[in-house]
Design a protein around this motif. Structure first.
Motif, short mmCIF file in Angstrom:
data_model
loop_
_atom_site.label_atom_id
_atom_site.label_comp_id
_atom_site.label_asym_id
_atom_site.label_seq_id
_atom_site.Cartn_x
_atom_site.Cartn_y
_atom_site.Cartn_z
N VAL A 139 0.86 -1.18 0.00
CA VAL A 139 0.00 0.00 0.00
C VAL A 139 0.89 1.23 0.00
N GLU A 140 0.56 2.16 -0.87
CA GLU A 140 1.33 3.40 -0.92
C GLU A 140 0.40 4.59 -0.76
N VAL A 164 -0.98 8.20 -1.42
CA VAL A 164 -1.02 9.15 -2.53
C VAL A 164 -1.12 10.56 -1.95
N ARG A 181 -5.76 9.58 0.72
CA ARG A 181 -5.90 8.63 -0.39
C ARG A 181 -4.69 7.71 -0.40
N GLU A 238 -3.23 3.76 -2.40
CA GLU A 238 -3.44 2.70 -3.40
C GLU A 238 -2.91 1.40 -2.84
N HIS A 267 -2.03 -2.59 -3.67
CA HIS A 267 -1.69 -3.50 -4.76
C HIS A 267 -1.53 -4.88 -4.15
N ASP A 322 -6.01 -4.27 -7.65
CA ASP A 322 -5.63 -2.98 -7.10
C ASP A 322 -6.83 -2.35 -6.41
N GLU A 375 -8.34 1.26 -4.67
CA GLU A 375 -8.26 2.69 -4.39
C GLU A 375 -8.87 2.90 -3.01
N ARG A 394 -12.57 2.79 -2.21
CA ARG A 394 -13.28 3.62 -3.18
C ARG A 394 -13.57 2.81 -4.44
N SER A 443 -13.68 -2.73 -13.17
CA SER A 443 -13.59 -2.32 -11.77
C SER A 443 -14.94 -2.53 -11.10
#
Length: 162
Positions: free
Chosen positions: A109-110, A112, A116, A118, A120, A133, A135, A147, A155
């Motif tokens: 997880v990174e 943003v 927020r 992201e 993976h 992935d 969001e 999200r 998606s």
């Protein structure tokens, strides 16, 4: 309509996880104030032959997804039930499949922005490499919510808006 053993297990797990996910501030295994722990806790339910995370309880859906996406999921389930039909979501969104035997689950997880992130997730499902992935957004309560979930071909949000 008869339930399979897996269906009964999903219902029991949903009841158990619904209580656990609703109580994240009181020591639940889902630490939703940390996006990495939030995503890892979801995928922990699939590890070692786990039953996964069924989305058949409103509390679970509302705890995992941001309000607009949660409403789309719940409205679709209600409309499908009213019509005696299947909901649009015909597979488990976290593994992009109806059945699973996950191995080698890797979660990254990174951030943003502060609100927020992201996620993976890579894994092998029945030996086939897959990637999903997520969001993530921070809710008004400070906890993380999903999200959207993105698969190779589409998606979760797109499923309900197209």
């Amino acid at each position: 309509m008869s339930l399979t053993r897996r269906g009964v297990a999903h219902l029991l797990l949903a009841a158990t996880l619904g209580v656990g996910l609703a109580s994240t501030h009181t020591g639940s295994s889902v630490a939703s104030d940390d996006p990495q722990a939030f995503v890892a806790a979801i995928y922990d339910t699939y590890a070692d032959g786990g039953l996964g995370l069924p989305l058949d309880a409103a509390e679970t859906v509302q705890r995992l997804f941001e309000p607009r996406l949660a409403a789309m999921i719940l409205d679709d389930h209600a409309q499908a039930a009213e019509l005696g039909d299947a909901p649009k979501l015909g597979a488990d969104p976290f593994v992009d499949a109806q059945d699973w035997d996950l191995a080698e689950i890797r979660v990254a997880v990174e951030a943003v922005t502060p609100d927020r992130a992201e996620g993976h997730v890579a894994f092998a499902n029945f030996g086939e490499p897959k990637r999903v992935d997520l969001e993530l957004v921070r809710g008004e309560d400070g906890d993380w919510r999903i999200r959207d979930i993105l698969w190779q071909e589409g998606s979760l949000r797109g499923l309900y808006t197209h």
